[in-house]
Design an enzyme around this catalytic site. Sequence first.
Site, short mmCIF file in Angstrom:
data_model
loop_
_atom_site.label_atom_id
_atom_site.label_comp_id
_atom_site.label_asym_id
_atom_site.label_seq_id
_atom_site.Cartn_x
_atom_site.Cartn_y
_atom_site.Cartn_z
N ASP A 26 0.57 -1.56 -0.09
CA ASP A 26 -0.22 0.04 0.14
C ASP A 26 0.57 1.10 0.04
O ASP A 26 1.23 1.75 0.99
CB ASP A 26 -0.97 0.24 1.23
CG ASP A 26 -1.60 -0.68 1.63
OD1 ASP A 26 -1.42 -2.21 0.74
OD2 ASP A 26 -2.23 -1.24 2.55
N ASP A 147 -4.91 2.25 9.31
CA ASP A 147 -4.88 2.87 7.78
C ASP A 147 -5.42 4.53 7.96
O ASP A 147 -6.48 4.66 7.08
CB ASP A 147 -5.60 2.10 6.95
CG ASP A 147 -5.06 0.67 7.05
OD1 ASP A 147 -4.34 0.62 7.16
OD2 ASP A 147 -5.96 -0.21 6.34
#
Length: 446
Positions: A26, A147
């Site tokens: 990511d 996140d």
Amino acid sequence: MQEIKLTDVRYRPKYHIAAKSGWLNDPNGLVYFKGYYHVFFQHYPYDAVWGPMHWGHVRSKDLIHWETLPIALAPDQEDGCFSGSAIEYDGKLFLIYTAHYNLKEDGSKSYQEQNLAVSEDGINFTKYQGNPVIKPPLANNTENFRDPKIWSDGQDFYCIIGGQTLDNRGQVLLYKSHDIYHWTFEKVLATSKVSTVQGTMWECPDYFEINGQKVLVVSPQGIEPDGEFYQNHHENGYFVGQEKEGNFIYPQNSFRELDRGHDFYAAQTLLAPDGRRILIAWLDMWEQKYHEQADGWAGMLSFPREITIEDGAVRMRPIRELGKIRRETLLNESTAQGQYTFSSPCVEVQFKAMQDLAFEFTRGFEKLSISYQNGKFLLEKTGYKQRKITWKMETLDVQILSDASSIEIFIENGPVISERFYGEGDLELKFQSTKDVAVKTYRLEL
């Protein structure tokens, strides 16, 4: 431990972001700070597989030429520094990230909380001594709590975090701070209506506004395939809604995929100094075959994309800085069919066609083809099932970016299709249509 070494560069991208070696997934912390665009990413430098997560780091003056910097975050007290985001405040660069703790032998459960790190120069980061700054919620959320995406309205700070309800539905939690160090829970910003339709866990949330329209981006896990939609192992998409009385309101079942290709996940955005909203994603997908692992690395990021809202939908196109790496024009003609060979895989191909078009790329053992007719795209790729995309268009304006192991296909006012594309040797292109097609190609080189 020593960082893993590259043994071959056959699949290394020439103008996309990749770690110098080791594993990458990511993108994190997209931000503009002191004259540079900064991109961080999930990284394991000691092997070409997923491991205890670090934050890799690159920066650029122009979103094209990237400089690799030292690892920004490494796990010490944590078992992993999971995804997060970045913000400038008081002349410093702050990272907010998920500290992940594994299941312990003594029976202690795994959990996740949010930590801060700060830098004066944007390169060397110190973890805040008062971590964690956001602890896991006490009610109606599992241990999946990660996140964080941070932003400011000029007065206060806001942070959304991906979560999962106790009945297995994805959700996004909203927090607020006056000073970036002390946070209070505000509310659940949005929740999956039905787990199989909108996901059991919402990773990597992002939230922004374009032309007055509110956009919530999430990466859901657990969505079941529905006809031609949601065919990837995990999805990446968005809701366009409105903020009403402090709540994010979006139409029932309005989740849309950002990209219709096989290899696209965990998209994040930044606001460029000129006002553009720029998006970068992981140009891969979980549980795929990563051919480059044999060479000491794995994973790359998408080419940066400008995003807009048109007719209530997100549209993506390559950043305009692409022009900086266009070299000589290789083709510029109008014909109903063609077959060409490029010695380098780094090319841009542009098609302008009426009503129908079929094109095919081949390189070594890989083949990727797309045909469009009667409002239907058909995508075929070596080793994958056919994928159908319904999208009615009168004309086709297609822009394709090819690198050493990727192809990204942008269809004006239509879908974007992102694919890893391996193989070695010359890149071959074939196309045909019932009418003349304007085709133009450039060699791309940094």
